[in-house]
Motif scaffolding. Sequence first.
Motif, PDB file in Angstrom:
ATOM      1  N   GLN B 302      34.745  41.597  20.016  1.00  0.00           N
ATOM      2  CA  GLN B 302      33.694  40.821  19.350  1.00  0.00           C
ATOM      3  C   GLN B 302      33.697  39.364  19.795  1.00  0.00           C
ATOM      4  OE1 GLN B 302      35.848  42.785  17.790  1.00  0.00           O
ATOM      5  NE2 GLN B 302      37.156  41.600  16.421  1.00  0.00           N
ATOM      6  N   ARG B 303      34.847  38.854  20.190  1.00  0.00           N
ATOM      7  CA  ARG B 303      34.874  37.468  20.660  1.00  0.00           C
ATOM      8  C   ARG B 303      34.212  37.346  22.024  1.00  0.00           C
ATOM      9  NH1 ARG B 303      41.008  36.346  18.343  1.00  0.00           N
ATOM     10  NH2 ARG B 303      40.335  35.016  16.636  1.00  0.00           N
ATOM     11  N   GLU B 304      34.453  38.288  22.888  1.00  0.00           N
ATOM     12  CA  GLU B 304      33.792  38.288  24.179  1.00  0.00           C
ATOM     13  C   GLU B 304      32.275  38.389  23.990  1.00  0.00           C
ATOM     14  OE1 GLU B 304      36.580  39.807  23.439  1.00  0.00           O
ATOM     15  OE2 GLU B 304      37.945  39.909  25.153  1.00  0.00           O
ATOM     16  N   TRP B 307      30.755  35.123  22.894  1.00  0.00           N
ATOM     17  CA  TRP B 307      30.604  34.161  23.989  1.00  0.00           C
ATOM     18  C   TRP B 307      29.338  34.450  24.798  1.00  0.00           C
ATOM     19  CZ3 TRP B 307      31.072  34.870  29.455  1.00  0.00           C
ATOM     20  CH2 TRP B 307      30.992  33.669  30.180  1.00  0.00           C
ATOM     21  N   ALA B 310      26.487  33.161  23.076  1.00  0.00           N
ATOM     22  CA  ALA B 310      26.447  31.694  23.031  1.00  0.00           C
ATOM     23  C   ALA B 310      25.935  31.083  24.333  1.00  0.00           C
ATOM     24  CB  ALA B 310      27.836  31.135  22.711  1.00  0.00           C
ATOM     25  N   VAL B 311      26.115  31.770  25.450  1.00  0.00           N
ATOM     26  CA  VAL B 311      25.754  31.147  26.725  1.00  0.00           C
ATOM     27  C   VAL B 311      24.552  31.793  27.422  1.00  0.00           C
ATOM     28  CG1 VAL B 311      28.077  30.227  27.086  1.00  0.00           C
ATOM     29  CG2 VAL B 311      27.471  32.431  28.107  1.00  0.00           C
ATOM     30  N   ALA B 335      34.277  37.219  10.867  1.00  0.00           N
ATOM     31  CA  ALA B 335      34.579  35.820  11.194  1.00  0.00           C
ATOM     32  C   ALA B 335      34.747  35.644  12.699  1.00  0.00           C
ATOM     33  CB  ALA B 335      35.835  35.372  10.450  1.00  0.00           C
ATOM     34  N   GLU B 336      35.361  36.620  13.343  1.00  0.00           N
ATOM     35  CA  GLU B 336      35.519  36.525  14.801  1.00  0.00           C
ATOM     36  C   GLU B 336      34.178  36.646  15.519  1.00  0.00           C
ATOM     37  OE1 GLU B 336      38.572  39.156  16.184  1.00  0.00           O
ATOM     38  OE2 GLU B 336      40.046  38.373  14.790  1.00  0.00           O
ATOM     39  N   GLU B 339      32.632  33.207  15.624  1.00  0.00           N
ATOM     40  CA  GLU B 339      33.311  32.056  16.221  1.00  0.00           C
ATOM     41  C   GLU B 339      32.441  31.347  17.254  1.00  0.00           C
ATOM     42  OE1 GLU B 339      37.853  33.525  15.261  1.00  0.00           O
ATOM     43  OE2 GLU B 339      37.047  33.840  17.248  1.00  0.00           O
ATOM     44  N   LEU B 340      31.800  32.099  18.116  1.00  0.00           N
ATOM     45  CA  LEU B 340      30.945  31.462  19.126  1.00  0.00           C
ATOM     46  C   LEU B 340      29.468  31.849  18.989  1.00  0.00           C
ATOM     47  CD1 LEU B 340      33.018  31.607  22.446  1.00  0.00           C
ATOM     48  CD2 LEU B 340      32.839  29.732  20.813  1.00  0.00           C
ATOM     49  N   ALA B 341      29.184  33.042  18.512  1.00  0.00           N
ATOM     50  CA  ALA B 341      27.780  33.485  18.472  1.00  0.00           C
ATOM     51  C   ALA B 341      26.961  32.623  17.525  1.00  0.00           C
ATOM     52  CB  ALA B 341      27.718  34.951  18.037  1.00  0.00           C
ATOM     53  N   PRO B 342      25.809  32.133  17.967  1.00  0.00           N
ATOM     54  CA  PRO B 342      24.914  31.442  17.024  1.00  0.00           C
ATOM     55  C   PRO B 342      24.481  32.428  15.931  1.00  0.00           C
ATOM     56  CG  PRO B 342      24.218  31.098  19.311  1.00  0.00           C
ATOM     57  CD  PRO B 342      25.281  32.152  19.338  1.00  0.00           C
ATOM     58  N   PHE B 343      24.353  31.940  14.713  1.00  0.00           N
ATOM     59  CA  PHE B 343      23.978  32.821  13.609  1.00  0.00           C
ATOM     60  C   PHE B 343      22.612  33.474  13.845  1.00  0.00           C
ATOM     61  CE2 PHE B 343      26.797  29.781  11.187  1.00  0.00           C
ATOM     62  CZ  PHE B 343      27.829  30.692  11.002  1.00  0.00           C
ATOM     63  N   LYS B 345      21.651  34.910  16.338  1.00  0.00           N
ATOM     64  CA  LYS B 345      21.759  36.009  17.291  1.00  0.00           C
ATOM     65  C   LYS B 345      22.644  37.136  16.797  1.00  0.00           C
ATOM     66  CE  LYS B 345      20.886  33.748  21.583  1.00  0.00           C
ATOM     67  NZ  LYS B 345      21.356  34.079  22.927  1.00  0.00           N
TER      68      LYS B 345
ATOM     69  N   ASP C  68      22.688  26.400  14.727  1.00  0.00           N
ATOM     70  CA  ASP C  68      22.951  27.289  13.585  1.00  0.00           C
ATOM     71  C   ASP C  68      24.187  28.088  13.935  1.00  0.00           C
ATOM     72  OD1 ASP C  68      20.992  26.777  11.628  1.00  0.00           O
ATOM     73  OD2 ASP C  68      19.505  27.960  12.730  1.00  0.00           O
ATOM     74  N   SER C  69      25.323  27.469  13.809  1.00  0.00           N
ATOM     75  CA  SER C  69      26.571  28.068  14.277  1.00  0.00           C
ATOM     76  C   SER C  69      27.712  27.321  13.616  1.00  0.00           C
ATOM     77  CB  SER C  69      26.686  27.917  15.804  1.00  0.00           C
ATOM     78  OG  SER C  69      26.670  26.531  16.139  1.00  0.00           O
ATOM     79  N   LEU C  70      28.901  27.850  13.730  1.00  0.00           N
ATOM     80  CA  LEU C  70      30.058  27.141  13.179  1.00  0.00           C
ATOM     81  C   LEU C  70      30.226  25.788  13.866  1.00  0.00           C
ATOM     82  CD1 LEU C  70      32.619  30.038  12.615  1.00  0.00           C
ATOM     83  CD2 LEU C  70      31.140  28.883  10.954  1.00  0.00           C
ATOM     84  N   LEU C 271      34.226  35.826  32.401  1.00  0.00           N
ATOM     85  CA  LEU C 271      35.242  35.757  31.362  1.00  0.00           C
ATOM     86  C   LEU C 271      36.483  36.613  31.647  1.00  0.00           C
ATOM     87  CD1 LEU C 271      35.829  34.270  28.763  1.00  0.00           C
ATOM     88  CD2 LEU C 271      34.697  36.086  27.496  1.00  0.00           C
ATOM     89  N   TYR C 299      40.899  30.612  24.866  1.00  0.00           N
ATOM     90  CA  TYR C 299      40.105  31.530  24.042  1.00  0.00           C
ATOM     91  C   TYR C 299      39.258  32.461  24.875  1.00  0.00           C
ATOM     92  CZ  TYR C 299      36.740  32.955  20.419  1.00  0.00           C
ATOM     93  OH  TYR C 299      35.953  33.665  19.544  1.00  0.00           O
TER      94      TYR C 299
END
Lengths: 408, 408, 408
Positions: B302-304, B307, B310-311, B335-336, B339-343, B345, C68-70, C271, C299
């Motif tokens: 989910q973190r990948e 990202w 986010a980009v 929560a993970e 961490e990077l994804a805009p809400f 999306k 709209d993000s952390l 990544l 990260y």
Amino acid sequence: MPSDFPLGNLPLGDLPLGDLPLVDAHCHPVFVGSPGSAGSAGSVDRGEFERMLGEADRPAPVGVSYADSLLGAAVRRWCAPPLGLPAGAPLDRYLDRRADLGPVEVARRLLGAAGLSYLLVDTGIGGADGADSDWWSVQGLASAADAVGREVVRLESVAEGLADSGVAAADFADAYVDALAKATRNAAAVKSILGYRHGFDVDPRRPSRAEVTVAARDWLRRRQEAGAAQSIASRARLSDEALLRFVLWSGVDRGLPVQLHTGFGDRDLRLPSVNPALLQPMVEAVEAVGTPLVLLHCYPYQREAGWLAAVYPHVYVDVGLTVGQVGAQAGAVLAEFCELAPFGKLMFSTDAYRLAERYLVGAAQFRHSFGRLLRDWWRDGDLTARDVERVAVMVGADNARRLYAIDG
Amino acid sequence: MPSDFPLGNLPLGDLPLGDLPLVDAHCHPVFVGSPGSAGSAGSVDRGEFERMLGEADRPAPVGVSYADSLLGAAVRRWCAPPLGLPAGAPLDRYLDRRADLGPVEVARRLLGAAGLSYLLVDTGIGGADGADSDWWSVQGLASAADAVGREVVRLESVAEGLADSGVAAADFADAYVDALAKATRNAAAVKSILGYRHGFDVDPRRPSRAEVTVAARDWLRRRQEAGAAQSIASRARLSDEALLRFVLWSGVDRGLPVQLHTGFGDRDLRLPSVNPALLQPMVEAVEAVGTPLVLLHCYPYQREAGWLAAVYPHVYVDVGLTVGQVGAQAGAVLAEFCELAPFGKLMFSTDAYRLAERYLVGAAQFRHSFGRLLRDWWRDGDLTARDVERVAVMVGADNARRLYAIDG
Amino acid sequence: MPSDFPLGNLPLGDLPLGDLPLVDAHCHPVFVGSPGSAGSAGSVDRGEFERMLGEADRPAPVGVSYADSLLGAAVRRWCAPPLGLPAGAPLDRYLDRRADLGPVEVARRLLGAAGLSYLLVDTGIGGADGADSDWWSVQGLASAADAVGREVVRLESVAEGLADSGVAAADFADAYVDALAKATRNAAAVKSILGYRHGFDVDPRRPSRAEVTVAARDWLRRRQEAGAAQSIASRARLSDEALLRFVLWSGVDRGLPVQLHTGFGDRDLRLPSVNPALLQPMVEAVEAVGTPLVLLHCYPYQREAGWLAAVYPHVYVDVGLTVGQVGAQAGAVLAEFCELAPFGKLMFSTDAYRLAERYLVGAAQFRHSFGRLLRDWWRDGDLTARDVERVAVMVGADNARRLYAIDG
């Protein structure tokens, strides 16, 4: 706790797992040599102690202490009280006290405080029990811990022992099967360190007899050239891919649960190549035989390991090493183990080695952190009180008792 | 809450997302056959029920229950009350009650309790609606949930349907584009299971027409040899790399959002090869077209995925499957994702399939866990009350409404 | 807090790290051009501001805001008060206020509020200090922050500067070593962006002089063809694998700590190929020289990075970029950094660039989240009060002071 959740009272005392007797499903011998012995853990200096605690094998750079870590803090928290010091005592004071008590007394106290009922000891590293030995292995540990000891036989060690017996390459395959049968007569499990010796990018199939013979010929020759067993260079260790597969398959065919090192350890492995997810083809190849595979340690791939345990009936997961080494973070890491893995497939162990501290840290941190995790889930309404009790007993003891048939 | 933080009161009631109507942006048909039907979910035995809940497809070993898990606990927590049992009731009692009520009534209650306003149903597995059908698909689900249903068309299923129509290899490419246009006339999205059928290590480019024809010829021949559709062996499924790319690119060119299976699922995939980070070259190739790509599930990557969201402007992330399966850990995993994804999306879905329980667990666990997460962030001063309200509505409903244009 | 834990009172005030002066061990120049300047950060429009904050370089799709993000919430939380707005003020209001104050005043306030004592500035991107410059680099930043500034020299930038000087391929190797010595005369560290330019799947060995010359010939020719420095296409950047290794090894031989970009960043990297675990062969090759390697960002591979720091004496870990970008999740991510990495090897930095907001968000979020983490560990009995104080000072400042010898 939501008021509509019919939980009753939380069992196991108010806090983390009370005094639940734990089955340590994977551990190693402890060194109790007297001061002056080579590699003594009795009056070790601070640097040596720090390296024995963690996975580093070289001195830390100037200004850095390996004990300034969650691991070091956990040792001071859990191990100081049994030695008569307050929890969290400074490490130097702890080491002074340790030297005063002497290694045998220290090990007796720490093992005694760990609350273990069974010990499954991988005897592949460390010394053997014996009147003159500086090591406690199966019998010594069991006696000190007031527990029952059983052996876990390391597949690669049996091969290396066989190699030193003068076996011919053409006889290697049969002789190995015989040697393994003999070595495991009373064993609870076998253990593979394929991850260390090669990584998991292997052909999942059984090697043919011809492949084994060819590989054995090459390896036995190299090993002979490397000289006597005492001076065997790492190049003469068992690291041939076909032979590693052969000993693993021999272990699978033996029928005892196969414990596999996965995830982190010392620098002798390549971390990306011990991701248990890479074992998936091997897991599928073994499935037809039905032998259980136990993924040890797993960190930082505990989620991948949990998925394998969730979708393959014969895959189990062991939290040993990881829980002790990450100290205060043990609860967060254990929670990740639990995300997909069924509770009936998750097992406690310490993976303790050399220092008795690793036994107590592994056990106490697990008891504390897994207990808190279950309590929090109960408070939040995720688990019932009965769930908490069942899961604690399953993960702490009963899964291992059933899987390794250690009461038999 | 820091006193200098101008938050006002937390909206959406005191707790987790109140009764916010959710858009289920990715789900599947539910089986409501009567007892005795093949694969009945009405009076299923416990083993069958357990396998339908999770991703295992074979019986658990002796002594292990797949329902002894965070997933099983979540089902007992969220689904027992709508059936008239206390939250956390034992599974055997739950299954007895389930059998008494009958599958249609159970599905009606669980879907009704899920609080869904829209359902985007991937019809590529499970049965179709119909008077005689044992399945609820788009219309049946929508009716039971009192929601609006829209279809998600699985790209590979359209190809397999076309193959069974007797198409010639030379016509395959054109005929597929026509078939897809027809199949998606009223669809909200298309779906790719490239991850299952091949993994993400693919050439990101559009295959040439010649490549498609050659690959189609080979596949159609193999499929014909495998016999009638009912007995199609897995070797005759669409799994050719060039054809998989072709159907994916056809989906991209269709312009509807493309949902991609990424991350865990059942054992039919290789976990390391469905890491969404491996899609990066494909993501870049698609960017010029502008078609949105929605990464489904993602766990444990989910973190990948966050990202990528986010980009890359056109990448979105869907938390379906994951949130329901990890139960009590849903908050930590969500929560993970954040961490990077805009809400803007990030999207909710259940990925429910076969069992109506999966609808309610997915929705209720999301509502509970994402709500708590937002509340904690508000309490700690990370988000304002207005942020919390906006983010809840965005992730739970509005992002999907906008992206899939489902009000249109 | 367990009553048997001899903790005393928590130092550093009641909350998160009080006003501990931080060493920013890796950061970049800030743009303070006046409105109307190219790429002005003074009166930026909202879209431009959002892209400068995070790692996206293209506009968000309709309906989506990167803020709209952390990350966006963290900027509004930490940066609004120094501009005279309440924490959490809406972004549009924040940007209006920002434009009213002007870029220089904004940067002065935000840098001033960050509480930094030293700045180690990677000057490889952004502009240089100067009377006419729109950028604050080492001196400008230090002055605004009331801190001491030191330079970090980017290895690839030195090579690109050398290429533009008209060096002959046969002289490239020697000339690079000379140029690096000159460029680093007063530097605190060097920096490698191997991860961006190639990824970590490289031959770990030093390239031979012949390899360097051959590769330099090819690169210099391509670069010349690409035309003047101002219009250098990305194909003429230093991206040849042998040359990248050469500049990295030259940095290692220089003896200053080598900072390596690892983990996420903008879309210009792949990544999976910047997972620091892939550096293990390079880490081992460098060990004999003894030069410290600092893994930046890491990260989502912070656990892998922590393991490298735990088992290799010369490996350090820097939390920069990550802590600021994940906002409310900084505590959870920092906890993962700490699982294996000794505290003496973990370092704070902001990785701020272009926007002064990134300085304050990085510093304030670290102070807040790491402080809370330490406080929670103290409350739970994991660390003593003395541990908390020592660890805060080590990670926030002293490790970097020692490693980079910045007081010298």
